[in-house]
Design a protein around this motif. Structure first.
Motif, PDB file in Angstrom:
ATOM      1  N   THR A  86     -37.311 -39.682  38.663  1.00  0.00           N
ATOM      2  CA  THR A  86     -36.074 -39.396  39.394  1.00  0.00           C
ATOM      3  C   THR A  86     -36.292 -38.157  40.246  1.00  0.00           C
ATOM      4  O   THR A  86     -37.307 -37.457  40.119  1.00  0.00           O
ATOM      5  N   LEU A  87     -35.339 -37.852  41.099  1.00  0.00           N
ATOM      6  CA  LEU A  87     -35.453 -36.663  41.939  1.00  0.00           C
ATOM      7  C   LEU A  87     -35.384 -35.380  41.115  1.00  0.00           C
ATOM      8  O   LEU A  87     -35.714 -34.302  41.607  1.00  0.00           O
ATOM      9  N   LYS A  88     -34.978 -35.486  39.867  1.00  0.00           N
ATOM     10  CA  LYS A  88     -34.953 -34.313  38.984  1.00  0.00           C
ATOM     11  C   LYS A  88     -36.301 -34.068  38.306  1.00  0.00           C
ATOM     12  O   LYS A  88     -36.575 -32.961  37.842  1.00  0.00           O
ATOM     13  N   THR A  89     -37.122 -35.112  38.217  1.00  0.00           N
ATOM     14  CA  THR A  89     -38.369 -34.997  37.462  1.00  0.00           C
ATOM     15  C   THR A  89     -39.626 -35.053  38.325  1.00  0.00           C
ATOM     16  O   THR A  89     -40.672 -34.555  37.922  1.00  0.00           O
ATOM     17  N   VAL A  90     -39.529 -35.677  39.494  1.00  0.00           N
ATOM     18  CA  VAL A  90     -40.697 -35.856  40.362  1.00  0.00           C
ATOM     19  C   VAL A  90     -40.337 -35.473  41.792  1.00  0.00           C
ATOM     20  O   VAL A  90     -39.314 -35.931  42.318  1.00  0.00           O
ATOM     21  N   ALA A  91     -41.159 -34.653  42.409  1.00  0.00           N
ATOM     22  CA  ALA A  91     -40.940 -34.290  43.810  1.00  0.00           C
ATOM     23  C   ALA A  91     -41.257 -35.493  44.688  1.00  0.00           C
ATOM     24  O   ALA A  91     -42.325 -36.098  44.559  1.00  0.00           O
ATOM     25  N   PRO A  92     -40.355 -35.869  45.598  1.00  0.00           N
ATOM     26  CA  PRO A  92     -40.606 -37.033  46.447  1.00  0.00           C
ATOM     27  C   PRO A  92     -41.734 -36.763  47.437  1.00  0.00           C
ATOM     28  O   PRO A  92     -42.119 -35.610  47.676  1.00  0.00           O
ATOM     29  N   LEU A  93     -42.235 -37.818  48.026  1.00  0.00           N
ATOM     30  CA  LEU A  93     -43.342 -37.687  48.967  1.00  0.00           C
ATOM     31  C   LEU A  93     -43.017 -36.722  50.102  1.00  0.00           C
ATOM     32  O   LEU A  93     -43.857 -35.907  50.496  1.00  0.00           O
ATOM     33  N   SER A  94     -41.788 -36.778  50.618  1.00  0.00           N
ATOM     34  CA  SER A  94     -41.416 -35.924  51.758  1.00  0.00           C
ATOM     35  C   SER A  94     -41.578 -34.444  51.434  1.00  0.00           C
ATOM     36  O   SER A  94     -41.886 -33.642  52.322  1.00  0.00           O
ATOM     37  N   GLU A  95     -41.354 -34.071  50.178  1.00  0.00           N
ATOM     38  CA  GLU A  95     -41.531 -32.668  49.780  1.00  0.00           C
ATOM     39  C   GLU A  95     -42.995 -32.337  49.549  1.00  0.00           C
ATOM     40  O   GLU A  95     -43.440 -31.212  49.807  1.00  0.00           O
ATOM     41  N   GLN A  96     -43.754 -33.297  49.072  1.00  0.00           N
ATOM     42  CA  GLN A  96     -45.139 -33.017  48.699  1.00  0.00           C
ATOM     43  C   GLN A  96     -46.095 -32.967  49.892  1.00  0.00           C
ATOM     44  O   GLN A  96     -47.118 -32.287  49.832  1.00  0.00           O
TER      45      GLN A  96
END
Length: 509
Positions: free
Chosen positions: A383-393
């Motif tokens: 989820t967005l609480k547990t994994v940074a999405p591709l756009s952030e990484q």
């Protein structure tokens, strides 16, 4: 003689669980056009082949119970969409492998619908049928569970019929009986259709070791001789990779007729090593497996992975430890073989069984209403609480994504790393079970790879004959930049060393 052929084998592959990858039409289900929209992303990441989980019509969410081998699941698109995907992938130098499910069909497949109607149906011979007395006489009413099937009672009733049908994985998936020559010809037609009429590049072969049941298990290997003949006649350069979920000794004979098989022993060994933080003499074991595989096929391809769609995700295996997630990638992408990344591993996706939760939606952006985001399942782990999405990484040089991207680029550019045939691998012993070291010899430039599996900084001493390896090509330890200046390695870090550039060609190891 190996180099030329090896150049045509994709160096890094990517498994896509189609339903979860990318939605193009807002129905919450991943589809073929969604994959097309992400081909530039995959090409930029360095992917050279994609394996699509089943795309044929099926009553299940996972599509491993096929109704029609010639069609596309309507939720995923059309045959025209698939042809566009294939052409678009080929434009980018990406091969496409289909998941071919010929161990079993759906009970809704026309073959089985006809077979279950009458013992006189010509399709009855396409499946396994026995009376309870016959089953008991052979002692096959029960089976021991295996890693790939938890079913204990594989015989299923057909109402109004004194014979039961065999379904190893599930009552809705009756096993096909390849003693039938008519069935074999049907399978040959399917293979020729996808290779010649459509133009796919190869197949991932589901449940390859179960093609015949346990009482005829010796035929499971010889079946693939028939299959490889069909491949050879239809498209000689088509690639085959088999799912043979078994110990190395059982896997080896399948190399007679398949280009590659997945190395499950390695997958589970790497997971154990990351948890226990110590080496299991994995390099010695790999060398032994290579010798065994070579006996059956000197051109064997070792298909390696951390996990796949049937295993808990590596991010959860290591309890969300980002350093260990990166370490897992560092090991996988520096070992010889043909690596397969499970979609989302490159952003650190999480997932634990039951199966739907190891197949959760890929996180493209930080927008919870992102139209690309599939929504067929409410995710429990990624989820967005547990994994940074591709756009952030993408913009973070320390992200899991950029770690994967950098390693893939290095693997594709360094001949010692991307050699697939005749695997080049030797152990480097440090007499420290927390250190994993190996040598990748190559005529162009040999490399040494060292991983610290433990929680503590470790000291290492290069062997005397490797003392010239002081150029740092890659390191996750900030202490090492371009030159090896100290023999220490930070916890859960990796380093790749090459001979110093001022070393003459005859001095290289």
């Amino acid at each position: 003689m190996f180099a030329d052929k090896s150049a045509s084998i994709p160096k890094v592959c990517y498994e896509i669980f189609v339903r979860s990858f990318c939605d193009s039409n807002g129905d919450g289900i991943g589809d073929l056009n969604g994959i097309i929209s992400k081909l530039d992303y995959l090409a930029d990441l360095g992917i050279e082949a994609i394996w699509l989980t089943p795309i044929h019509p099926s009553p299940s969410y996972h599509k491993y119970d096929v109704i029609d081998y010639y069609a596309i699941e309507p939720e995923y698109g059309t045959l025209a969409d698939f042809k566009r995907l294939l052409a678009s992938a080929h434009e980018r130098g990406i091969a496409v492998y289909l998941d071919l499910i010929i161990n079993h069909t759906s009970t809704l497949h026309p073959w089985f619908k006809e077979a279950r109607k009458s013992k006189d149906s010509p399709y009855r011979q396409f499946y396994w049928w026995m009376t309870q007395d016959q089953i008991d006489h052979l002692g096959i009413s029960e089976r021991e569970t295996s890693d790939d099937s938890q079913v204990v009672y594989p015989w299923h009733e057909n109402p109004g019929d004194d014979e039961k049908y065999y379904g190893l994985f599930y009552k809705g998936m009756p096993d096909l009986n390849f003693h039938s020559e008519a069935l074999r010809e049907e399978i040959a037609k399917i293979v020729r259709f996808w290779l010649n009429d459509i133009g796919v590049d190869g197949f991932r072969l589901d449940a390859a070791r179960h093609i015949y049941p346990v009482w005829d298990s010796e035929d499971s290997i010889t079946f693939w001789q028939f299959f490889s003949k069909i491949i050879g006649e239809a498209k000689p350069n088509a690639f085959t990779v088999g799912e043979v979920w078994a110990d190395t000794e059982e896997v080896a004979p399948y190399f007679r007729n398949l280009n590659a098989t997945f190395h499950f022993d390695l997958s589970f060994a790497l997971q154990r090593m990351l948890i226990a933080q110590r080496d299991e003499q994995i390099i010695d074991k790999l060398q032994a497996s290579f010798k065994l595989f070579q006996q059956y096929n000197p051109l064997f391809v070792n298909a390696i992975m951390l996990t796949n769609h049937d295993q808990e995700r590596i991010g959860s295996v290591v309890d969300r430890n980002i350093k260990k997630i990166k370490l897992a990638a560092s090991i996988l992408l520096t070992l010889p073989g043909q690596p397969y990344l499970y979609y989302g591993e490159e952003i650190g996706m999480l997932g634990k069984k039951p199966d739907p939760y190891i197949r959760e939606p890929f996180l493209w952006t930080d927008d919870p209403d992102d139209p690309q985001l599939t929504s067929w399942i409410e995710p429990e782990f990624t989820t967005l609480k547990t994994v940074a999405p591709l756009s952030e990484q993408t913009g973070d040089p320390t992200s899991v994504f950029n770690h994967y991207k950098n390693l893939i680029h290095l693997r594709r550019t360094e001949p010692a790393l991307h050699q697939i045939l005749a695997p080049n691998l030797q152990p480097v012993h440090f007499h420290d079970e927390q250190l994993l070291g190996y040598f990748r010899p190559h005529v162009d430039r040999s490399l040494i790879v060292i991983h610290n599996l433990g929680d503590d900084e470790r000291e290492f001493q290069l062997p005397d004959d490797k003392s010239l390896f002081t150029e740092v090509l890659f390191s996750t330890d900030l202490l090492h930049e371009t030159t090896l200046t100290t023999n220490r390695l930070a916890p859960h870090s990796s380093i790749i060393l090459a001979p110093a550039r001022n070393v003459g060609p005859f001095d290289k190891q």
